[in-house]
Structure formats: structure tokens, C-alpha cells
Design an enzyme around this catalytic site. Structure first.
Site, mmCIF file in Angstrom:
data_model
loop_
_atom_site.group_PDB
_atom_site.id
_atom_site.type_symbol
_atom_site.label_atom_id
_atom_site.label_comp_id
_atom_site.label_asym_id
_atom_site.label_seq_id
_atom_site.Cartn_x
_atom_site.Cartn_y
_atom_site.Cartn_z
ATOM 1 N N SER A 24 1.124 -1.469 -0.129
ATOM 2 C CA SER A 24 -0.472 -0.108 -0.115
ATOM 3 C C SER A 24 0.618 1.325 -0.306
ATOM 4 O O SER A 24 1.352 1.628 -0.519
ATOM 5 C CB SER A 24 -1.016 0.200 1.000
ATOM 6 O OG SER A 24 -2.255 1.181 1.112
ATOM 7 N N HIS A 51 -3.122 -0.580 -3.009
ATOM 8 C CA HIS A 51 -3.660 -0.075 -3.190
ATOM 9 C C HIS A 51 -3.764 1.085 -3.944
ATOM 10 O O HIS A 51 -3.030 2.438 -3.619
ATOM 11 C CB HIS A 51 -4.422 0.046 -0.896
ATOM 12 C CG HIS A 51 -4.514 -1.107 -0.749
ATOM 13 N ND1 HIS A 51 -4.334 -0.212 0.848
ATOM 14 C CD2 HIS A 51 -5.115 -1.948 -1.132
ATOM 15 C CE1 HIS A 51 -5.069 -1.882 1.030
ATOM 16 N NE2 HIS A 51 -5.106 -2.919 0.145
ATOM 17 N N ASP A 144 -4.429 -4.335 6.020
ATOM 18 C CA ASP A 144 -4.466 -5.527 4.841
ATOM 19 C C ASP A 144 -4.078 -5.943 4.618
ATOM 20 O O ASP A 144 -2.446 -6.573 4.392
ATOM 21 C CB ASP A 144 -5.190 -4.425 3.612
ATOM 22 C CG ASP A 144 -5.671 -5.486 2.686
ATOM 23 O OD1 ASP A 144 -6.270 -6.779 2.692
ATOM 24 O OD2 ASP A 144 -5.442 -5.263 1.400
#
Length: 202
Positions: A24, A51, A144
Site C-alpha cells: 500500500s 491499494h 490488509d
């Protein structure tokens, strides 16, 4: 939290068949170290979730295509996996691996406020590949990927985490280590070499 990087344990290891990577915040910098270091003959398919904003065209595949010695493309629905190819999840779609090991795109609800979500890829790939999967969790600002990394380890696969002390944002690798204590912590500059060793066993 202080984590000392360790070398993967020697000895027999499951035959590696695929790699999944999640990142991310700081992803571009981290992947710019990792992906170009993969050798031209790298034999495994590599699936990547980063992301990215859902309302913008992703340039991840385009950005890395000219940097890498392996093929790089944006994943397409129902596409069969090919060796030596890096597949990026497109914006606003979860990337999954079907039981027949084809890629699948889904517009189901976001996970951890993200679509694509790392957990979705990791968990579906763990179901498809079992002990043949290697999961890699890099820099990021959320949890995540932690649950998915644990799912990979529980299925007998390999779990690698970027050393949090060097990550641009250490939240994600720390969450991965907390959820999957058996994960191997690897400095980013050594990650491609570790994956290359696993690829040689395939």
C-alpha cells in the site's frame, strides 16, 4: 517493535508454484526495488495488489513494464496464469484466483476499505495453490494482507514480510508478523533473491 531479519530456514520446502504480493503506502518505491530484480527466467506467475484510487486509471503495469525483465500486465478476468508474468490488480476490482487457477475480477464490497484488497487475493490464492503459494507483504498503512498471509501459512505455503524497520510505512508488515508469527522477515533488497531461490525449486 524490533524485528531482526532472518534467513529462510534451510531444508525441504514445498514446490513453489506462484507468488502473491501486497503493498500500500510506499508500494511504488518498494516494488521498484523488488520487481526489476526478478531474473528474466523467473518461472512463477506473480500477482500483485496495490491499494490504488478506484476512480483513476492505474499506471502500475505501464510503470513497471519497462523496468522489469519479466512480462508485466494488468490482470484480466478469466485470464490463465502464465509463468514469468507479473499481474497487477486493476483499480476498483478485487483480484482473485479461481480453483482452476485462472484469474478473476470481482466488484464485491471493499475489504479494509480497499478494492482491490490484499486479503481477497491472498486467501483465494491460498485456496487454489495450497502449499505451492508464496505470499509477500510489503510496506503499507493498514492491516490488509495480515489475515491473508496467515491463510497462506495455514495452507502450508511460504510467508515473507518486508523488514518493518526499513518499510516506508511499517504498519502493514508489522500486522503481518503479528498475524503470522512464522513469517520470514526479509530486507527488501534480499526479497528477489529469496523468491529466485524458491523459483529454482519449482
Amino acid at each position: 517493535m524490533t524485528v531482526t531479519p532472518v534467513t529462510p530456514r534451510p531444508g525441504p520446502a514445498p514446490r513453489a508454484e506462484a507468488v502473491v504480493i501486497g503493498a500500500s503506502a510506499g508500494a511504488v518505491d518498494a516494488l521498484s526495488v523488488l520487481l526489476p530484480a526478478l531474473p528474466a527466467g523467473f518461472p512463477l506467475p506473480v500477482m500483485v495488489v496495490v491499494h490504488v484510487p478506484p476512480d483513476k486509471k492505474s499506471v502500475m503495469a505501464e510503470l513497471f513494464r519497462n523496468k522489469c525483465r519479466v512480462d508485466v500486465r494488468e490482470a484480466e478476468d478469466k485470464e490463465p496464469l502464465a509463468p514469468g508474468t507479473v499481474y497487477f490488480a486493476p483499480p476498483d476490482y478485487h483480484l482473485l484466483v479461481e480453483p482452476d487457477r485462472r484469474l478473476s475480477l470481482s466488484s464485491e464490497e471493499p475489504v479494509h476499505y480497499s478494492r482491490p484488497a490484499i486479503d481477497v487475493l491472498f486467501e483465494s490464492a491460498a485456496d487454489a495453490f495450497g502449499p505451492g503459494l508464496v505470499g509477500v507483504l510489503l510496506t503499507g498503512a493498514s492491516a490488509d494482507g495480515a489475515r491473508g498471509l496467515r491463510a497462506i501459512a495455514d495452507a502450508g505455503g511460504g510467508a515473507l514480510v518486508q523488514d518493518p524497520s526499513e518499510a516506508m510505512v511499517p504498519t502493514m508488515p508489522r500486522a503481518g508478523i503479528a498475524a503470522c508469527p512464522t513469517a520470514t522477515v526479509v530486507p527488501l533488497t534480499q526479497m528477489a533473491a529469496v523468491l529466485g531461490t524458491l523459483g529454482e525449486r519449482s
